[in-house]
Design a protein around this motif. Structure first.
Motif, PDB file in Angstrom:
ATOM      1  N   LEU A  72      73.979  49.783   9.828  1.00  0.00           N
ATOM      2  CA  LEU A  72      74.354  49.130  11.074  1.00  0.00           C
ATOM      3  C   LEU A  72      74.917  50.148  12.056  1.00  0.00           C
ATOM      4  N   LYS A  73      74.485  50.041  13.293  1.00  0.00           N
ATOM      5  CA  LYS A  73      74.942  50.927  14.357  1.00  0.00           C
ATOM      6  C   LYS A  73      75.710  50.095  15.384  1.00  0.00           C
ATOM      7  N   PRO A  74      77.045  50.197  15.385  1.00  0.00           N
ATOM      8  CA  PRO A  74      77.861  49.337  16.256  1.00  0.00           C
ATOM      9  C   PRO A  74      77.922  49.824  17.704  1.00  0.00           C
ATOM     10  N   PHE A  75      77.818  48.872  18.621  1.00  0.00           N
ATOM     11  CA  PHE A  75      77.968  49.123  20.055  1.00  0.00           C
ATOM     12  C   PHE A  75      78.819  47.992  20.627  1.00  0.00           C
ATOM     13  N   ASN A  76      79.519  48.270  21.718  1.00  0.00           N
ATOM     14  CA  ASN A  76      80.334  47.253  22.372  1.00  0.00           C
ATOM     15  C   ASN A  76      79.649  46.618  23.569  1.00  0.00           C
ATOM     16  N   ALA A  77      78.444  47.094  23.886  1.00  0.00           N
ATOM     17  CA  ALA A  77      77.751  46.576  25.064  1.00  0.00           C
ATOM     18  C   ALA A  77      76.244  46.580  24.832  1.00  0.00           C
ATOM     19  N   HIS A  78      75.580  45.553  25.344  1.00  0.00           N
ATOM     20  CA  HIS A  78      74.123  45.499  25.220  1.00  0.00           C
ATOM     21  C   HIS A  78      73.441  46.638  25.981  1.00  0.00           C
ATOM     22  N   ILE A  79      74.075  47.093  27.045  1.00  0.00           N
ATOM     23  CA  ILE A  79      73.456  48.180  27.806  1.00  0.00           C
ATOM     24  C   ILE A  79      73.374  49.459  26.971  1.00  0.00           C
ATOM     25  N   ASP A  80      74.330  49.656  26.060  1.00  0.00           N
ATOM     26  CA  ASP A  80      74.281  50.813  25.164  1.00  0.00           C
ATOM     27  C   ASP A  80      73.215  50.621  24.087  1.00  0.00           C
ATOM     28  N   ILE A  81      73.003  49.385  23.684  1.00  0.00           N
ATOM     29  CA  ILE A  81      71.902  49.104  22.763  1.00  0.00           C
ATOM     30  C   ILE A  81      70.572  49.367  23.452  1.00  0.00           C
ATOM     31  N   ASP A  82      70.494  49.048  24.753  1.00  0.00           N
ATOM     32  CA  ASP A  82      69.278  49.371  25.513  1.00  0.00           C
ATOM     33  C   ASP A  82      68.952  50.857  25.397  1.00  0.00           C
ATOM     34  N   THR A  83      69.972  51.705  25.518  1.00  0.00           N
ATOM     35  CA  THR A  83      69.774  53.150  25.418  1.00  0.00           C
ATOM     36  C   THR A  83      69.231  53.530  24.049  1.00  0.00           C
TER      37      THR A  83
END
Length: 312
Positions: A72-83
């Motif tokens: 699992l790769k945690p992010f706090n924002a969907h925009i960072d998941i977009d990247t």
């Protein structure tokens, strides 16, 4: 004296050899770790309730680790998941259809929905700023994320407020930061997912609108086939992940959210009081998004001249 110097030289030679061997061992270990990371099936997640099945999968080992190395790769924002999607650093991730459509349009990212999630947002008004209705948002700020469902929802809220005054869209991508700004009276209103919405409402703030009022379900888990991977191997991993995901969904739907409060506290950072107030949520098994929701996401366009402030 000669004997002492010879001994020192021998000692230094021995140390040098040992240091070289250690460096080689470290390089080999690093190369192995990189190879394992590359081969692993990596999933982008956020600290939100829609990702709970993945947290349960990981902590309970519901998958066969010989078939898939799930990371699992945690992010706090969907925009960072977009990247991460654009860069191809993950094989799957939790997102929403509006972002997925926008990403396909702007970056030609190919993806397919493998599961629908119960991702919903609540527009929470700050009690101390006396934001108690949509109309009271006039000349105030709403925290959202650009080119997303929350962007579209802000436009809908603006229309329903029936005011000629400006409602400012403030781009705050981090969901926990949005919640904290409401709790600290630093933002007039914010679109929050769960459990952040329940945490903010538990502090006495006001629910102004809910995304499910619009009759759309935009939460999805997507899979991204990448050209540099072994396609057949990734598909085999995907099938193992989907099988485990369905096991997790069945367990959550059977036992309820409170049964997994330790997981929610660990991955989402909320307290027992918030967990006790969470709305009932049902997780669908794996499967594609509804055609109506996809079409709705594709029809959404964004106003280019809406007043905005950007905060990462």
């Amino acid at each position: 004296m000669i004997i002492l110097l010879g001994g020192a030289a021998l000692f230094m030679s021995s140390c040098g050899k040992g240091g070289g061997e250690n460096k080689a061992a470290r390089r080999a270990a690093q190369a192995k770790a990189r190879a394992e990371e590359q081969a692993a099936f990596k999933v982008a997640v956020t600290p939100t309730l829609d990702c709970l099945p993945f947290f349960l999968m990981k902590d309970s080992m519901l998958y066969d680790s010989t078939k898939v190395d799930l990371r699992l790769k945690p992010f706090n924002a969907h925009i960072d998941i977009d990247t991460a999607f654009v860069g191809g650093s993950v094989q799957a991730g939790a997102t929403e259809l509006v972002r997925a459509v926008e990403l396909r349009r702007t970056h030609r990212v190919q993806m397919r929905a493998i599961a629908v999630t119960p991702l919903q947002w609540t527009l929470v008004g700050d009690k101390h700023n006396k934001i108690t209705s949509l109309k009271s948002l006039a000349n105030h700020m709403v925290a959202m994320s650009r080119f997303s469902a929350t962007d579209w929802l802000t436009t809908i809220a603006r229309k329903r407020a029936k005011t000629d005054d400006i409602i400012f869209s403030v781009q705050i991508n981090d969901v926990n930061l949005r919640k904290q700004m409401i709790l600290n009276d630093e933002m007039d209103a914010a679109w929050l997912p769960e459990p952040q919405a329940t945490a903010a409402l538990g502090a006495g703030n006001v629910a102004l609108a809910k995304s499910d009022d619009e009759g759309r379900n935009f939460g999805v888990i997507v899979f991204l086939p990448t050209i540099n991977d072994d396609a057949s191997q990734r598909e085999r991993q995907l099938e193992a992940v989907k099988t485990a995901y369905d096991k997790a969904v069945k367990l959550i739907n059977t036992h309820g959210l409170k049964y997994y409060k330790a997981l929610i506290k660990k991955y989402m950072g909320v307290d027992d009081k918030t967990i006790s107030r969470l709305p009932k949520v049902t997780f669908p098994s794996t499967g594609g998004a509804a055609r109506a929701d996809i079409l709705a996401a594709e029809k959404i366009t964004f106003q280019k001249h809406t007043p905005r402030v950007k905060i990462q």
